[in-house]
Structure formats: C-alpha cells, structure tokens
Design a protein around this motif. Sequence first.
Motif, PDB file in Angstrom:
ATOM      1  N   ASN A  17     -46.913 -11.606  -7.915  1.00 19.70           N
ATOM      2  CA  ASN A  17     -46.473 -10.277  -7.427  1.00 19.70           C
ATOM      3  C   ASN A  17     -46.678 -10.311  -5.905  1.00 19.70           C
ATOM      4  O   ASN A  17     -47.805 -10.465  -5.422  1.00 19.70           O
ATOM      5  N   GLN A  49     -44.673  -5.174  -3.034  1.00 17.64           N
ATOM      6  CA  GLN A  49     -45.400  -3.965  -2.617  1.00 17.64           C
ATOM      7  C   GLN A  49     -46.146  -4.215  -1.305  1.00 17.64           C
ATOM      8  O   GLN A  49     -46.684  -5.304  -1.091  1.00 17.64           O
ATOM      9  N   ASN A  69     -43.063   0.411  -2.212  1.00 19.92           N
ATOM     10  CA  ASN A  69     -42.156  -0.584  -2.785  1.00 19.92           C
ATOM     11  C   ASN A  69     -41.222  -1.081  -1.687  1.00 19.92           C
ATOM     12  O   ASN A  69     -41.054  -0.412  -0.657  1.00 19.92           O
ATOM     13  N   ASN A  80     -51.807  -5.310  -9.310  1.00 20.39           N
ATOM     14  CA  ASN A  80     -51.940  -6.601  -8.628  1.00 20.39           C
ATOM     15  C   ASN A  80     -52.248  -6.400  -7.148  1.00 20.39           C
ATOM     16  O   ASN A  80     -53.046  -7.126  -6.558  1.00 20.39           O
ATOM     17  N   ASN A 166     -47.828   5.144 -13.038  1.00 18.41           N
ATOM     18  CA  ASN A 166     -46.398   5.085 -12.756  1.00 18.41           C
ATOM     19  C   ASN A 166     -45.666   4.937 -14.099  1.00 18.41           C
ATOM     20  O   ASN A 166     -46.277   4.566 -15.104  1.00 18.41           O
ATOM     21  N   ASN A 199     -40.264   1.600 -14.440  1.00 19.68           N
ATOM     22  CA  ASN A 199     -40.405   0.147 -14.455  1.00 19.68           C
ATOM     23  C   ASN A 199     -39.955  -0.311 -15.839  1.00 19.68           C
ATOM     24  O   ASN A 199     -40.359   0.292 -16.848  1.00 19.68           O
ATOM     25  N   ALA A 225     -44.525 -10.696 -11.413  1.00 21.88           N
ATOM     26  CA  ALA A 225     -45.652 -10.061 -12.105  1.00 21.88           C
ATOM     27  C   ALA A 225     -45.754  -8.599 -11.719  1.00 21.88           C
ATOM     28  O   ALA A 225     -45.618  -8.263 -10.538  1.00 21.88           O
ATOM     29  N   CYS A 226     -45.987  -7.757 -12.716  1.00 22.31           N
ATOM     30  CA  CYS A 226     -46.269  -6.343 -12.439  1.00 22.31           C
ATOM     31  C   CYS A 226     -47.489  -5.977 -13.282  1.00 22.31           C
ATOM     32  O   CYS A 226     -47.429  -5.995 -14.523  1.00 22.31           O
ATOM     33  N   GLY A 227     -48.581  -5.679 -12.604  1.00 23.82           N
ATOM     34  CA  GLY A 227     -49.848  -5.439 -13.300  1.00 23.82           C
ATOM     35  C   GLY A 227     -49.840  -4.183 -14.149  1.00 23.82           C
ATOM     36  O   GLY A 227     -50.316  -4.187 -15.300  1.00 23.82           O
ATOM     37  N   SER A 228     -49.305  -3.087 -13.582  1.00 24.17           N
ATOM     38  CA  SER A 228     -49.311  -1.845 -14.372  1.00 24.17           C
ATOM     39  C   SER A 228     -48.379  -1.984 -15.574  1.00 24.17           C
ATOM     40  O   SER A 228     -48.625  -1.413 -16.642  1.00 24.17           O
TER      41      SER A 228
END
Length: 292
Positions: A17, A49, A69, A80, A166, A199, A225-228
């Motif tokens: 990410n 981000q 973003n 992340n 989010n 997302n 990669a998107c952590g949330s």
Amino acid sequence: MSALANHAFVKMNGIGNEIVVVDLRAHPGVITAEDARAVASPNGAPYDQLMALYPPRAAGTESFVRIYNNDGSEAGACGNGMRCVASIVFEETGKDALTFETKAGLINCWRGSEPGTYTVDMGKPRFGWQDIPLAEEFRDTRGIELQVGPIDAPILHTPSVVNMGNPHAVFWVDDPYAYDLEKFGPMLEHHPIFPDRANITLATIKSRDHIVMRTWERGAGLTKACGSAACATAVAAARLGRADRKVRLSLPGGDLVIEWRERDDHVLMTGSVAFEFDGIFDPALFNAAATA
Ligand SMILES: N[C@@H](CCC[C@H](N)C(=O)O)C(=O)O
C-alpha cells in the motif's frame, strides 16, 4: 504556496500500500485537494494515501493525522498508513505504545511480535445501513441486494458491507484474480447505493483462518493492499460464520493478520512496513498544479 512545498517527506509502503508521510507537527498548514493530487502526479511521489501529521489535539495522543487519497479526497481511516506512521514515531520516541487521532477517532498502535511488524487497533466495525452508509435501508448487511451483470447470471453479487472507519463492500468469489477489478471497481465505488462511495473488495475464503483478497480503493484505485478492507473482509467472513475471529489475509502485496477481538469488539491488524526513500517536495510541482 502549498503547505507542502519545500517540505520533507518519507515514501513507505505497508505490504505494498503506497504511502507518503509528511510531518507538519512543527509547521502545520492546509493541504488542499489540489496539493494531494499534485503529490500523486507522475512528477511527484505517486502514492495511494498521503498521511499528514499535525500537532496533537487530544491529551495523550502523538498527533492528529489527516489522510488523503491520491484523488485529493480525505479518508477517515487507513490501517496500513497508520502502521507506517507508527513505525516512524516509534523510532523517534522509543515508546512501546502510541495513540493517534484521526477523523475516525483515536487509534492505538504497538510493535508486533515479529521484527519490523506493527499492530494497529482499527476500533469497532459498524454494520448498520446508515453507518456504512447505504442509500436505502437494508436490515441484514451480511449480504445486500446488489449485483453486476445480467439479472439471472450475475458476475458479482450480494456483497457484505462494513464500515471500518470508511465504507467497504466485500464480494465473495471463487478467485479474486479472475475478475477485471479495474473495470468493476470504479463502477461499484460510485454506485448510487453508496452515497459516500465505497472501497470494493473481491475475496475468497480458503479456510477458517485464511482469506485471499484484492481491493479497488475508494479515491485511490487498484492497490496492492488496503488494511481497512482486510479488516472489513475478516469481520464480514466471521459474521457469516465462515471464518474464525483471527485470520491471515493474503493481499497482492503480502499478508496481514487480523483479529476481531471478542472482549471489546475491536479489530487489530498486524503486518510489516517498508521504507522506500525520502525527499523534499519541489515547489515547482505545486506551482505547475496550480496553473494547470
Ligand atoms: N489503504 C487504506 C485505506 C485508505 C482509505 C480508503 N481509500 C478510503 O477512502 O476509504 C488502509 O490501509 O486502510
């Protein structure tokens, strides 16, 4: 002149990410959507981000962190990115635990048990249709009526929806890599059912403790990669009774471990971060953006 011009930045990634961190604690200034887009331009330091550290507003916190973003929009949460920020502040303070404030609330971080890994407490997931938010009432958000493709042969359908600071929609598929996410992602991100956009994740449950997924990020596009999204996917799978509360998620950029803690409902995310390079923002970048 942009608040970022001539300012130092660090380029990092949280399992792929792409994150840019700027420390504005000593020189707070307003980052506009144009600034955020200029940094993301090919002449800047392209990122998913941008994490901007501002002076703390709440007692006991290190910083108020604003998250942008690459399309210039602002996000409430970025797991992340928070792990990248935490790795810098751990280095600087030598502390064992840190608390940050974001638009989504207070975020606690720790060093992980493996070297180079960091854990972030992403707080409680929310499932109410108004919390996601959705444009209309759905009583059961474990799977909402939404589909892509012909009515009798949908390509993607019945996503689980979760707010993790989010909005997230998770579509359950056999193989997340078998779909053109660059085509379906933007379409679904902007679907009228998601008034704040969303997302979009494609995920498959391999076993009770392993999930494979990929995400189209709201405001940032296809990401490694998107952590949330990983948190939302883990929680959604557990809510459906198809996975345990602690799972490993394999994303294009690497693995994260997510635990949905029973005692307080909080979601903890652990994974590695990597330093890439640092630099100084060129004022010309922002001038060019302002006159474009
Ligand atoms: N990559 C992030 C999530 C970033 C925010 C997202 N694009 C949004 O606007 O909701 C993460 O690691 O959580």
